[in-house]
Design a protein around this motif. Structure first.
Motif, PDB file in Angstrom:
ATOM      1  N   UNK A  70      63.221  24.619  24.397  1.00  0.00           N
ATOM      2  CA  UNK A  70      62.149  25.151  23.441  1.00  0.00           C
ATOM      3  C   UNK A  70      61.208  26.045  24.309  1.00  0.00           C
ATOM      4  N   UNK A  71      60.925  25.353  25.551  1.00  0.00           N
ATOM      5  CA  UNK A  71      60.175  26.347  26.635  1.00  0.00           C
ATOM      6  C   UNK A  71      60.439  27.561  26.985  1.00  0.00           C
ATOM      7  N   UNK A  72      61.885  27.899  26.472  1.00  0.00           N
ATOM      8  CA  UNK A  72      62.240  29.337  27.006  1.00  0.00           C
ATOM      9  C   UNK A  72      62.300  30.193  25.674  1.00  0.00           C
ATOM     10  N   UNK A  73      61.931  29.471  24.578  1.00  0.00           N
ATOM     11  CA  UNK A  73      61.795  30.475  23.441  1.00  0.00           C
ATOM     12  C   UNK A  73      60.530  30.391  22.658  1.00  0.00           C
ATOM     13  N   UNK A  74      59.421  29.672  23.255  1.00  0.00           N
ATOM     14  CA  UNK A  74      58.408  29.587  22.599  1.00  0.00           C
ATOM     15  C   UNK A  74      57.234  30.963  22.796  1.00  0.00           C
ATOM     16  N   UNK A  75      57.422  31.777  23.692  1.00  0.00           N
ATOM     17  CA  UNK A  75      57.022  33.097  23.562  1.00  0.00           C
ATOM     18  C   UNK A  75      57.396  33.950  22.509  1.00  0.00           C
ATOM     19  N   UNK A  76      58.859  33.928  22.196  1.00  0.00           N
ATOM     20  CA  UNK A  76      59.215  34.809  21.279  1.00  0.00           C
ATOM     21  C   UNK A  76      59.225  34.272  19.849  1.00  0.00           C
ATOM     22  N   UNK A  77      59.128  32.911  19.785  1.00  0.00           N
ATOM     23  CA  UNK A  77      58.925  32.289  18.581  1.00  0.00           C
ATOM     24  C   UNK A  77      57.636  31.291  18.613  1.00  0.00           C
ATOM     25  N   UNK A  78      56.412  31.937  18.149  1.00  0.00           N
ATOM     26  CA  UNK A  78      55.161  31.216  18.434  1.00  0.00           C
ATOM     27  C   UNK A  78      55.122  29.990  17.389  1.00  0.00           C
ATOM     28  N   UNK A  79      56.054  29.677  16.416  1.00  0.00           N
ATOM     29  CA  UNK A  79      56.026  28.478  15.516  1.00  0.00           C
ATOM     30  C   UNK A  79      56.639  27.512  16.272  1.00  0.00           C
ATOM     31  N   UNK A  84      52.739  16.401  22.297  1.00  0.00           N
ATOM     32  CA  UNK A  84      52.901  15.179  23.335  1.00  0.00           C
ATOM     33  C   UNK A  84      53.142  15.730  24.747  1.00  0.00           C
ATOM     34  N   UNK A  85      52.879  16.987  25.018  1.00  0.00           N
ATOM     35  CA  UNK A  85      53.033  17.461  26.540  1.00  0.00           C
ATOM     36  C   UNK A  85      54.326  17.432  27.055  1.00  0.00           C
ATOM     37  N   UNK A  86      55.146  17.645  26.255  1.00  0.00           N
ATOM     38  CA  UNK A  86      56.441  17.427  26.672  1.00  0.00           C
ATOM     39  C   UNK A  86      57.022  18.640  27.723  1.00  0.00           C
ATOM     40  N   UNK A  87      57.548  18.524  28.755  1.00  0.00           N
ATOM     41  CA  UNK A  87      58.068  19.407  29.643  1.00  0.00           C
ATOM     42  C   UNK A  87      58.770  20.462  29.213  1.00  0.00           C
ATOM     43  N   UNK A  88      59.818  20.384  28.324  1.00  0.00           N
ATOM     44  CA  UNK A  88      60.771  21.189  27.996  1.00  0.00           C
ATOM     45  C   UNK A  88      60.921  21.363  26.757  1.00  0.00           C
ATOM     46  N   UNK A 115      70.649  31.215  24.203  1.00  0.00           N
ATOM     47  CA  UNK A 115      70.060  30.836  25.582  1.00  0.00           C
ATOM     48  C   UNK A 115      70.757  29.713  26.028  1.00  0.00           C
ATOM     49  N   UNK A 116      71.231  28.851  25.302  1.00  0.00           N
ATOM     50  CA  UNK A 116      71.992  27.392  25.700  1.00  0.00           C
ATOM     51  C   UNK A 116      73.408  27.933  26.153  1.00  0.00           C
ATOM     52  N   UNK A 117      73.956  28.796  25.477  1.00  0.00           N
ATOM     53  CA  UNK A 117      75.252  29.294  26.205  1.00  0.00           C
ATOM     54  C   UNK A 117      75.183  29.909  27.320  1.00  0.00           C
ATOM     55  N   UNK A 118      73.933  30.544  27.749  1.00  0.00           N
ATOM     56  CA  UNK A 118      73.902  31.199  29.154  1.00  0.00           C
ATOM     57  C   UNK A 118      73.415  30.280  30.198  1.00  0.00           C
ATOM     58  N   UNK A 119      72.798  28.952  29.733  1.00  0.00           N
ATOM     59  CA  UNK A 119      72.245  28.069  30.856  1.00  0.00           C
ATOM     60  C   UNK A 119      73.353  27.114  31.267  1.00  0.00           C
TER      61      UNK A 119
END
Length: 125
Positions: A70-79, A84-88, A115-119
């Motif tokens: 989700x950290x890679x998606x949060x800028x594009x999807x502000x929802x 709990x301060x999770x890293x990723x 994103x997951x397919x490219x990771x």
């Protein structure tokens, strides 16, 4: 009955209805997704990597629809929220079915799959 089905049917309302609806959206939007039961939670794997899991965290009053990368998606999807301060992991928090913007959620699912397919790794931090 499968353990993942037991998990859903043992939830209290409104969590059960919310989870079953989110489950149906995930499975209908991403036919390639694989539903699994891991760590006593329903997980949805895409490209053989964990993408989403559903949970009701103790002490909360919402369903946590957690995106592993989700950290890679949060800028594009502000929802997506960092609870709990999770890293990723970032999540959509649903107290009612009305809290879910269906079209935005479907777009989020497609982007998460891309994103997951490219990771190279499921967990990268």
């Amino acid at each position: 009955m499968r353990p993942v089905d037991d998990y859903f049917y043992n939830q209290k309302e409104p969590y059960q209805s919310i989870m079953l609806y989110v489950r149906s959206v995930i499975l209908n939007t991403l036919p390639e997704v694989e539903e699994r039961f891991s760590y006593k939670l329903p997980f949805y794997n895409c490209h053989k990597k964990p993408m989403i899991y559903l949970n009701v965290l103790k002490g909360t009053n919402y369903v946590d629809v957690a995106f592993v990368q989700g950290i890679l998606l949060e800028k594009q999807f502000p929802i997506l929220k960092n609870d709990n301060n999770r890293k990723q992991v970032r999540s959509v928090q649903l107290k009612t079915l009305e809290d879910l913007d269906h079209d935005n959620f479907v777009a989020l699912l497609h982007e998460a799959s891309n994103v997951l397919g490219k990771s190279k790794k499921a967990w990268f931090i």
